[in-house]
Design a protein around this motif. Structure first.
Motif, short mmCIF file in Angstrom:
data_model
loop_
_atom_site.label_atom_id
_atom_site.label_comp_id
_atom_site.label_asym_id
_atom_site.label_seq_id
_atom_site.Cartn_x
_atom_site.Cartn_y
_atom_site.Cartn_z
N ARG A 161 0.82 -0.92 -0.04
CA ARG A 161 -0.09 0.13 -0.36
C ARG A 161 1.35 1.16 0.61
N LEU A 162 1.63 1.27 0.56
CA LEU A 162 2.70 2.61 1.18
C LEU A 162 3.89 2.56 -0.43
N GLU A 163 4.14 1.73 -0.91
CA GLU A 163 4.95 1.78 -1.80
C GLU A 163 4.21 2.18 -3.53
N GLN A 164 2.76 1.75 -3.14
CA GLN A 164 1.20 2.45 -4.22
C GLN A 164 1.31 3.10 -4.39
N ARG A 165 1.58 4.26 -3.11
CA ARG A 165 0.64 5.42 -2.94
C ARG A 165 2.44 6.38 -3.27
N GLY A 166 3.58 5.33 -3.27
CA GLY A 166 4.52 6.45 -3.31
C GLY A 166 5.58 6.84 -2.35
N TRP A 167 5.03 6.37 -0.67
CA TRP A 167 5.29 7.30 0.12
C TRP A 167 6.96 5.84 0.25
N ILE A 168 6.68 4.97 0.10
CA ILE A 168 8.02 4.07 0.31
C ILE A 168 8.93 3.70 -1.43
N ALA A 169 9.79 3.51 -1.22
CA ALA A 169 10.59 2.96 -3.06
C ALA A 169 11.06 1.65 -2.08
N SER A 170 11.21 0.42 -3.39
CA SER A 170 12.21 -0.48 -2.39
C SER A 170 13.24 -0.88 -3.46
N ALA A 209 16.39 -10.83 -0.80
CA ALA A 209 15.09 -10.10 0.02
C ALA A 209 14.98 -8.15 -0.70
N LYS A 210 13.93 -8.32 -0.37
CA LYS A 210 13.22 -6.17 -1.05
C LYS A 210 13.83 -5.91 0.23
N PHE A 211 14.12 -4.05 0.06
CA PHE A 211 14.73 -3.45 1.37
C PHE A 211 13.68 -2.09 1.01
N TYR A 212 13.55 -1.61 1.79
CA TYR A 212 12.16 -0.93 1.65
C TYR A 212 13.16 0.63 2.30
N SER A 213 12.92 2.06 1.30
CA SER A 213 13.74 2.92 2.49
C SER A 213 11.98 4.12 2.16
N ILE A 214 12.12 4.99 2.90
CA ILE A 214 11.24 6.23 2.69
C ILE A 214 11.15 7.38 1.82
N THR A 215 10.29 7.71 0.80
CA THR A 215 10.66 8.85 -0.16
C THR A 215 11.07 10.14 0.04
N ARG A 216 10.59 10.90 -0.43
CA ARG A 216 10.28 12.59 -0.02
C ARG A 216 9.28 12.69 0.07
N THR A 217 8.12 12.33 -0.27
CA THR A 217 6.93 12.17 -0.64
C THR A 217 6.52 11.63 1.27
N GLY A 218 7.35 10.50 0.83
CA GLY A 218 6.95 9.18 2.25
C GLY A 218 6.90 10.41 3.79
N ARG A 219 7.71 11.01 3.92
CA ARG A 219 8.38 12.62 5.35
C ARG A 219 7.44 13.06 5.36
N ARG A 220 7.24 13.97 3.88
CA ARG A 220 5.82 14.94 4.22
C ARG A 220 4.51 13.93 4.85
N ARG A 221 4.31 12.75 4.28
CA ARG A 221 2.93 12.26 4.69
C ARG A 221 3.45 11.98 6.05
N LEU A 222 4.76 11.49 7.13
CA LEU A 222 5.05 10.84 7.97
C LEU A 222 4.40 12.14 8.78
N ALA A 223 4.98 13.49 8.78
CA ALA A 223 5.29 14.10 9.13
C ALA A 223 3.42 14.63 9.45
N GLU A 224 2.78 15.04 8.50
CA GLU A 224 1.01 14.97 8.89
C GLU A 224 0.86 14.38 9.56
N ASP A 225 0.85 12.64 9.14
CA ASP A 225 0.28 11.95 9.96
C ASP A 225 0.90 12.14 11.71
N ALA A 226 1.84 11.99 11.77
CA ALA A 226 2.16 12.68 13.15
C ALA A 226 1.92 13.65 13.69
N ARG A 227 2.16 14.85 12.72
CA ARG A 227 0.69 16.36 13.89
C ARG A 227 -0.85 15.47 13.82
#
Length: 121
Positions: free
Chosen positions: A57-66, A77-95
């Motif tokens: 789900r997160l990869e489809q939304r562009g919030w993580i990449a693999s 193994a597939k390794f995942y990392s957070i994208t710039r868009t994901g960091r923005r979303r994380l900040a919004e969701d955290a608030r």
């Protein structure tokens, strides 16, 4: 609700995954799940299907990449990392979650013996 583990509210697992990747860097799915379990004090237990549904789900939304790599036990193994868009979303969701938990804290802090009506003082 089971006393053995906490049931997650919708959207919270995605937020936990984003925060884990932001804090830890690139990880494979098992590593993400294990880290969430450790940090939660084993209050959150994740099965493989649950964590991978979140990752898809997160990869489809562009919030993580693999990308494919080799795990610590020398397996592909597939390794995942957070994208710039994901960091923005994380900040919004955290608030949002901080606001929501603040409201919940205030509600639980209400004194049941207070007789004042709202607006009275």
């Amino acid at each position: 609700m089971s006393p053995e583990k906490l049931d997650l509210l919708q959207g919270t697992l995605d937020l936990m995954v984003l925060q884990t990747l932001a804090a830890m860097g690139s990880l494979h799915g098992y590593g993400i799940a294990r880290r969430i379990e450790q940090v939660s004090g084993e209050e959150v237990l994740l099965n493989q299907g649950t964590i991978y549904a979140s990752l898809v789900r997160l990869e489809q939304r562009g919030w993580i990449a693999s990308e494919w790599g080799t795990s610590g036990n020398n397996r592909k193994a597939k390794f995942y990392s957070i994208t710039r868009t994901g960091r923005r979303r994380l900040a919004e969701d955290a608030r949002y979650w901080q606001r929501l938990t603040g409201v919940i804290d205030r509600i639980f802090a209400m004194d049941a013996t207070e007789d004042e009506e709202p607006g009275e003082a």
